[in-house]
Design an enzyme around this catalytic site. Structure first.
Site, PDB file in Angstrom:
ATOM      1  CB  SER A   1      50.053 -13.502  70.142  1.00 49.23           C
ATOM      2  OG  SER A   1      51.147 -12.822  70.717  1.00 49.23           O
TER       3      SER A   1
ATOM      4  CE  LYS B   1      52.770 -10.075  67.929  1.00 53.85           C
ATOM      5  NZ  LYS B   1      51.629 -10.935  68.290  1.00 53.85           N
TER       6      LYS B   1
END
Length: 807
Positions: free
Chosen positions: A681, A724
């Site tokens: 990611s 996140k």
């Protein structure tokens, strides 16, 4: 009551049956007669724990008078007193000195006596006699295995003949008269001579017994030995048969009353019959006794009534934990279904298998305890961290020496009920080796369809676990084997927002720490604004353990001041907070001071929650060498190469010299180089930093991003979006770029954080560059080969990453 011993002191008297206590020896006694208990109380209350112990002449006299007691006894100190529920007491006494009982008065409740000290008569000529007695006692200890090595050494170290005599006679199996005679001898040499005679007699008896045994052993052949053993076994049965029979009958009665399933009861009855055919001293008999006692200690029908009050359960859950709405809602749903099942008379529900997954410190373990309290069930916690033996779950077979049942059945025995809440903590920390895989053993335990017939190797009979509510906790779901994870209903507990941490600190942690540090609520006040300052400046975590430690530090310092000045009252403010915790450890947005060329901010998901992950790219004259540093895993290195290939394939559109790789070396680095990192990611982050370095255009410092990149520039979805987003929010970032396919996960982000973040959905790298580069490249610009940009110094990143960072 007592006075100076030299003038004749008065103490309570404790008569003893067949026991003589010698000075400087420690003796365990069990007392139960009323006058003995009264003497104990008198000594504790009035004579500073001292009393006189003396032997009575006839052991069968229950209420001895003055004439029944020996006139020479021992003044003792009470070392330990343990009162038993049946009214008796176990005491430990230490002899002080010999005393003479001058006047004995037998009162209705207690015997007291006036006593005087008996002077010891030392004799310096007893040295050779002491050596002789020490050598003889060593012989005696070799013949009598019950004498410990420490006892022999203690006698060797005796500092006088009288002391040696007292120690030796205390270990000899002589009658009461002989021991009382030694007690009454005041001359040390005479006393040791009397003991030497008794010691010699005991040695002769032991040697004679040993000689007879050796002679019989030599004369017996195989048939005689078998006959002798059979006769001996027969005699033992006849002698102890009544006790063994009563024990077997007691086991049979308890098994009938226990309510065991028929198959289990039949097996236990066979074990009782085996025990009946054995001698009570047989090792195998002890194994069977232990096995039957364990079976009887397990709950088979005992259960607690569930609290089927949804509103009360919700109140308890809210009282113990702030937030965690998804978990609370799941428990309320479970109770609501049980209430309907009970009302309609439907089939009984099997216990659910829940898995709380999330970073450390978010309340997974304590939540299990609250669930048990809200349901009115017993709570048992099992820590599985580091367990690597299958036998820890299923137990050992009884053929092994020291076999034990598995932890699951031990937890059931601890609970004492068939429907407890059992928390399997740190289920993701189990490992496996040559002894088996404990995770595989849990497959049966955590399967509601088959755990009603769970079999433990030690029990060797099916046991019903279907009514147990199992709760597991884990930090990383990826470490749990797929078949085991499939059996559990996973409830992810994400990190707390700043507001949630402030409320938890104010409502739960502060009162708890104030109470644990012995402070009154008025002595230390920590306002909500101060708690928020602690969260921002002194903690950087998903949970609240660091916040609790910081509050505990403040309470310790306040407690130190309160001890010196009891009237102290302290109010912790943002102004004086540094006096208690030192300067702030974290400065918000410290690494986001300026927009920089070649530096992009990514987002990562670790075991400890979300983290901000800066990516740096530097260019320098060279021949196209790509260097990747920062302890990146294989997947992240592949993402870096994919980002480079994308930049090369789009060089014309990005207005980068197509031959830049032949003229420039590239270095991609992710700080915190000591921490391993992996995952796909960070692809768009590395691509953005790479294009920024090649074009010389800075990346906006208020933007963070996450997403996987393809060679065509598509942005693929990622996991851990909530964690996140919370990490970006904690770091002061207010705009994040996420893959468009993750739009469905935005609703998982807390509403307050969602409102303060500008969440931008991106589908391609063109969208990413449009929102990140301060000056996006334009078509038609002249193609140039950019020299390596002069990078400003990069301030240190203030967010420490935990091991195994997954970008």
């Amino acid at each position: 009551m007592s006075s100076d011993l030299r003038g004749g002191a008065e103490y309570p008297v404790l008569p003893l049956k067949n026991v003589v206590v010698f000075p400087r020896t420690i003796v365990n006694l069990t007392i139960g007669r009323p006058k003995s208990i009264a003497a104990l109380d008198e000594a504790l209350n009035r004579t500073s724990g001292r009393l006189i112990v003396t032997a009575q002449r006839q052991a069968d006299v229950e209420d001895p008078g003055a004439e029944e007691l020996y006139k020479v006894g021992t003044l003792v100190d009470l070392v330990k007193v343990n009162r038993l529920p049946d009214g008796t007491a176990q005491i430990v006494v230490e002899g002080i000195r010999r005393v003479s009982l001058q006047r004995i008065v037998s009162r209705p409740s207690v015997i007291v006596a006036r006593c005087v000290d008996l002077a010891e008569q030392y004799d310096s000529s007893a040295g050779s006699l002491m050596r002789h007695v020490a050598e003889e006692f060593e012989r005696y200890a070799k013949l009598n295995r019950s004498i410990t090595h420490e006892a022999a050494e203690q006698i060797q170290r005796a500092d006088s003949a009288g002391r040696m005599a007292d120690l030796v006679i205390a270990h000899l199996p002589v009658d009461l008269t002989a021991k009382q005679t030694v007690l009454e001898l005041l001359n040390h040499k005479q006393r040791l001579e009397a003991v030497a005679v008794a010691l010699a007699t005991q040695i002769d008896l032991l040697e004679l017994d040993q000689e007879i045994r050796n002679r019989v052993r030599q004369q017996m052949d195989k048939n005689q030995r078998e006959y002798y053993l059979k006769e001996q076994l027969k005699a033992i049965h006849e002698e102890l048969g009544s006790d063994l029979a009563s024990e077997v009958a007691e086991f049979a009665r308890r098994l009938e009353e226990k309510g065991l399933p028929e198959s289990v009861l039949a097996k236990m009855q066979r074990e009782v019959h085996r025990l009946e055919r054995m001698t009570s001293s047989s090792p195998e008999a002890n194994v069977i006794r232990t096995y039957l006692e364990f079976v009887l200690s397990l709950p088979w029908t005992e259960r607690s009534d569930d609290r089927i009050d949804v509103d009360e359960a919700r109140r308890i859950l809210d009282e113990d934990h702030y937030g965690l709405e998804a978990v609370k809602e799941r428990i309320v749903e479970f109770l609501a279904v049980r209430q309907l099942v009970r009302r309609t008379g439907g089939d009984a529900m099997r216990g659910p298998i829940l898995c709380f997954a999330g970073p450390p410190g978010v309340g997974k373990t304590s939540l299990g305890r609250s669930i048990a309290r809200s349901m009115n069930r017993k709570f048992v916690r099992l820590s599985l961290g580091g367990v690597r033996d299958e036998a820890e779950i299923r137990g050992h077979r009884r053929t092994y020496v020291g076999a034990l049942p598995g932890r699951i059945l031990q937890a059931m025995r601890t609970a004492g009920l068939i429907n407890p809440v059992i928390l399997l903590d740190e289920v993701d920390k189990m490992t496996s080796d040559f002894r088996g895989d404990p995770a595989a053993a849990l497959l049966e335990v955590l399967d509601p369809e088959q755990n009603n017939q769970f079999t433990d190797h030690y029990l060797e009979a099916p046991y019903d676990l279907s009514q147990v509510m199992f709760i597991t906790t884990a930090n990383v779901l990826a470490n749990i084997p797929r078949p085991l994870r499939d059996r559990m209903e996973v409830i992810e507990i994400h990190g707390y927002t700043e507001d949630e941490k402030v409320q938890i600190g104010r409502q739960f942690l502060t009162p708890k720490q104030v109470r644990q540090h012995g402070l009154a609520p008025r002595q230390v006040v920590i306002p909500e604004k101060t708690v928020a300052a602690i969260v921002r400046g002194y903690t950087r975590e998903s949970g609240v353990r660091g916040l609790e430690r910081a509050i505990a530090t403040i309470c310790r310092k306040v407690a130190t001041r309160v001890v010196k000045h009891p009237e102290t009252r302290v109010r912790i403010t943002t102004t004086n907070l540094a006096d208690y915790l030192g300067p702030p450890k974290y400065l918000r947005s410290q690494h986001l001071l300026d927009s920089q060329v070649g530096v992009a901010t990514g987002l990562a998901y670790t075991e400890a929650g979300g983290e901000v992950l800066p990516v740096e790219v530097a260019t320098m004259p060279g021949k196209g060498v790509l260097t990747i540093t920062g302890r990146l895993g294989d997947v992240m290195q592949e993402s870096a190469r994919a980002a480079l290939s994308y930049a090369r394939s789009r060089a014309e559109q990005l207005r980068i010299d197509r031959e830049f790789q032949e003229k420039l070396d590239l270095h991609i680095h992710i700080p915190e180089g000591a921490t391993p990192k992996d995952g796909p990611s960070a692809g768009i982050t590395m691509a953005t930093a790479l294009i920024s370095a090649l074009t010389g255009r800075p990346v906006r410092n208020d933007v963070a991003m996450t997403g996987e990149i393809t060679l065509r520039g598509r942005v693929l979805p990622i996991g851990g979006l909530k964690e996140k987003a919370l990490a970006a929010h904690r770091a002061g970032i207010r705009r994040i770029l996420i893959p468009a396919e993750n739009e469905r996960d935005v609703q998982d982000i807390p509403k307050r954080v969602r409102e303060e973040l500008d969440i931008v959905l991106v589908e391609t790298m063109d969208d990413v560059l449009r929102h990140t580069l301060a000056e996006a490249p334009r078509l038609g610009d002249p193609v140039v080969v950019l020299p390596p940009p002069e990078l400003p110094p990069v301030p240190p990143v203030d967010l420490p990453l935990d091991p195994s960072v997954s970008a």
